[in-house]
Design a protein around this motif. Structure first.
Motif, PDB file in Angstrom:
ATOM      1  N   CYS A  46      -3.205   7.330  -6.715  1.00  0.00           N
ATOM      2  CA  CYS A  46      -4.340   7.422  -7.619  1.00  0.00           C
ATOM      3  C   CYS A  46      -4.455   6.154  -8.464  1.00  0.00           C
ATOM      4  N   GLN A  69      -8.389   8.563 -11.031  1.00  0.00           N
ATOM      5  CA  GLN A  69      -9.421   8.407 -10.014  1.00  0.00           C
ATOM      6  C   GLN A  69      -8.741   8.420  -8.657  1.00  0.00           C
ATOM      7  N   ALA A  70      -9.380   9.047  -7.685  1.00  0.00           N
ATOM      8  CA  ALA A  70      -8.826   9.103  -6.331  1.00  0.00           C
ATOM      9  C   ALA A  70      -9.958   9.323  -5.341  1.00  0.00           C
ATOM     10  N   LEU A  92      -5.144  10.501  -1.794  1.00  0.00           N
ATOM     11  CA  LEU A  92      -4.552  11.638  -2.463  1.00  0.00           C
ATOM     12  C   LEU A  92      -4.254  12.671  -1.421  1.00  0.00           C
TER      13      LEU A  92
END
Length: 147
Positions: free
Chosen positions: A58, A71-72, A143
């Protein structure tokens, strides 16, 4: 004596640091049905989602007193994720299972839910600030979700 705040956010951050410092991969188990949880709904199963929060999976990971934000990419789509601390039910190392489980009383969950009703969601904040996750091609985070 005054009522103390929950120690769970502090322990969550400490366990995350401990797992990463030992070269392992931290995963969190999230109660996705609580209000304020911003996760990809298509990967939620039985009200839970398991997220890999390792620095390699991430971008902009922030484990704070409020919760876990990062965020991913999910199925190639960038997404801002936010998990309030109260929604994290466990953190563990993928490789050996070392970690801990968190429990909350019904009163703690009810108190949290009342507080969330008064606050804007992460989505509405993003829209007003027009914040977008970085879409740099040089570093594409992934992820992994355990089913």
């Amino acid at each position: 004596m005054d009522k103390m705040t929950s120690n769970q956010p502090y322990l969550l951050r400490a366990f995350c640091d401990w797992i990463v410092d030992n070269g392992l991969t931290p995963y969190i188990v999230v109660d996705a049905d609580l209000p304020g949880v911003e996760v990809p709904r298509q990967f939620v199963k039985d009200g839970q989602i398991v997220l890999n929060i390792s620095p390699s999976a991430c971008v902009n990971l922030n484990v704070s007193l409020e919760g876990v934000a990062f965020q991913a990419r999910f199925s190639g789509q960038p997404m801002q994720v936010f998990v309030p601390s109260v929604a994290v039910s466990a953190i563990y190392a993928r490789e050996n299972g070392a970690g801990t489980v968190f429990t909350h009383t019904p009163e703690e969950v009810e108190e949290y839910q009342k507080g969330v009703e008064k606050q804007p969601s992460l989505s509405s904040v993003e829209v007003t600030e027009t914040a977008k996750p970085s879409e740099s091609k040089s570093k594409r985070p992934s992820l992994k979700v355990i089913k």
